[in-house]
Design an enzyme around this catalytic site. Sequence first.
Site, short mmCIF file in Angstrom:
data_model
loop_
_atom_site.label_atom_id
_atom_site.label_comp_id
_atom_site.label_asym_id
_atom_site.label_seq_id
_atom_site.Cartn_x
_atom_site.Cartn_y
_atom_site.Cartn_z
N TYR A 1 0.81 -1.22 0.00
CA TYR A 1 0.00 0.00 0.00
C TYR A 1 0.85 1.28 0.00
O TYR A 1 0.38 2.34 0.36
CB TYR A 1 -0.93 -0.01 1.22
CG TYR A 1 -1.87 -1.19 1.26
CD1 TYR A 1 -3.02 -1.21 0.46
CD2 TYR A 1 -1.62 -2.28 2.08
CE1 TYR A 1 -3.89 -2.29 0.49
CE2 TYR A 1 -2.49 -3.37 2.11
CZ TYR A 1 -3.61 -3.37 1.32
OH TYR A 1 -4.48 -4.44 1.36
N TYR B 1 -11.35 -1.38 1.81
CA TYR B 1 -11.19 -1.08 3.24
C TYR B 1 -9.83 -0.43 3.49
O TYR B 1 -9.59 0.12 4.56
CB TYR B 1 -11.34 -2.36 4.08
CG TYR B 1 -10.05 -3.13 4.33
CD1 TYR B 1 -9.46 -3.86 3.31
CD2 TYR B 1 -9.43 -3.12 5.57
CE1 TYR B 1 -8.27 -4.55 3.53
CE2 TYR B 1 -8.25 -3.81 5.80
CZ TYR B 1 -7.68 -4.53 4.77
OH TYR B 1 -6.50 -5.20 4.99
N ARG B 2 -8.95 -0.47 2.50
CA ARG B 2 -7.56 -0.04 2.70
C ARG B 2 -6.98 0.15 1.31
O ARG B 2 -7.34 -0.60 0.38
CB ARG B 2 -6.85 -1.17 3.41
CG ARG B 2 -5.42 -0.96 3.78
CD ARG B 2 -4.96 -2.20 4.53
NE ARG B 2 -3.63 -2.06 5.04
CZ ARG B 2 -2.98 -3.02 5.70
NH1 ARG B 2 -3.56 -4.18 5.89
NH2 ARG B 2 -1.78 -2.84 6.15
#
Length: 538
Positions: A99, A484-485
């Site tokens: 991420y 969610y992320r």
Amino acid sequence: MASILPPGIDNATFQKILQELSEIVGETNLSRDGLSGSLEGPHGQRTYGDAYVLQPENGRDPSAAIRPSLVSEVQEIVRLANKYKFPLWTVSRGKNLGYGGTAPVVRGSVILDLHRMNKIIEVNEEYAYAIVQPGVSFFDLYNYVQEKKLKLWPSCPAIGWGSVLGNTLERGFGYTPNGEHTQQQCGMEVVLPNGEIVRTGMGAMEGSKTFALFKGGFGPSIDGLFYQSNLGIVTQLGIHMTPAPEHYMTCEVSVPKEDDLPFLIGTISDLMRRNIIQNSPSVSNVLRQCFFSRDPKVAELISPYFGKGCIPENILSEAQKHMSCGFWKAQFALYGTLEIVHASWLAIERNFSKLPGVILWRKEATHRAGDFLTTTDVGPEEIPHSGIPTLDPLQLLGYRGPGGGHTCFSPILPPSGRELYAWYLTAKQRTIDAEFDFFADFHVYARYVIAIELVVFAPAEGKRCDELYRHLLEDAVQQGYSEYRTHVDYMDTIAGHFDFNKGALRKYIQALKDVFDPNGVVSPGKSGIWNSSISNGI
Ligand code: ADP
């Protein structure tokens, strides 16, 4: 002259800032260019930034990095950031690799790297909780419990080198019954952007004995404000752990056909709502099973396609036949007493046997009845259901070419399996069209599925992976889902999906940001949170 400067800061001022930062933490704990000093990355590098770049044009490089070891130093750093109005970007251990790693949203931010704050403040065996600082890794906590021979199984995600606190704040998860980390978090200490320290929940009471026992406290709870957030810098966090069970069983359920996915997921989530399955099953497809197979024939079948588009479906079918496995495999475990574990397994067998061709497998711990199990009685497993940390999955990342990396597309879906299957079919086709492989890493919970698609790419494929990601996102949104992320490159986009009543939630959070961080010094742009004065805000 520094090669990258924080926005709006000239070189002379930046040199003054660096001097003052150095006086706070000492020169060895300051990287004047962000090119050294981080914990070792996946390719052995110690530079800050994104190890797996998707959009090179964004150039999300930091200007510098600072590594405090004390809360008082964190306070001094944020006060300095306010004085000169330069942005910080908080990381704990910086292992949020799929991420964006330690890459900031705003180019030229100074990385506030908390890995030196690595104290395990307390482990309470009786009540099964720990209180940790940001630099404590899953390996650290596990090793502490082993050394002291405590009857505890701390949770751990797939890769164990990340921060317990950082992973929890990102809504990460592990695989024990206490693996949903945000649900297990209890008590926080936070340095606010103005340098003030706040403790949440019962911790707000001076001398509290229930900091890590009761999350609620009195009045409104604010812990959630610091998840995936830039409203503060968390310096302590309480987390609940699984008490060592008396009995343990590793379980696998495989279903033969691709379109058996709804049955598999629907049955698992029903058993989870009834507390028969207690930890989150991890569901893999044939492709992922191929990579974890040690059979040389499987490697022989798939390796000719490495680095050349995707592995064709007929080859995957051949590999499935050769491995005599199902198309989908769910892995989970049972924890409890001998009687409970056996009774749960009977219920599991009864429910899954309704599907022709289902394959059920289990392995039980063998030890003296009535003793509590240590994780060494169980041994390491492919998925750390017992919480034993590992770095093994990192090996997968090089198969498309040297220096390879990954990103995760992580939508949240309802848990019947029907929605997941419909989403999966579109996502799989997009992935094949983009000439990548579809790695299923689905995590099933009682009331949702985190349908992670892991995309492994070689450095030269970053741009194509970014295009795939955008398509996956468009399709998911059309079907009514979001993530969610997400990677730093997509934070504004994802935040924009949360638009009920003209984005009322985002506006509320922005108002808090304006009050508590008027100069926007803490992680600007994190999760799409900006001050109202910033033009690329809402
Ligand atoms: P890990 O090493 O567990 O993967 P990171 O240190 O990379 O975790 O942190 C992941 C993300 O969580 C960071 O990018 C940051 O946005 C947020 N974060 C990490 N640590 C803190 C902290 N102490 N306070 C506030 N936010 C944090």
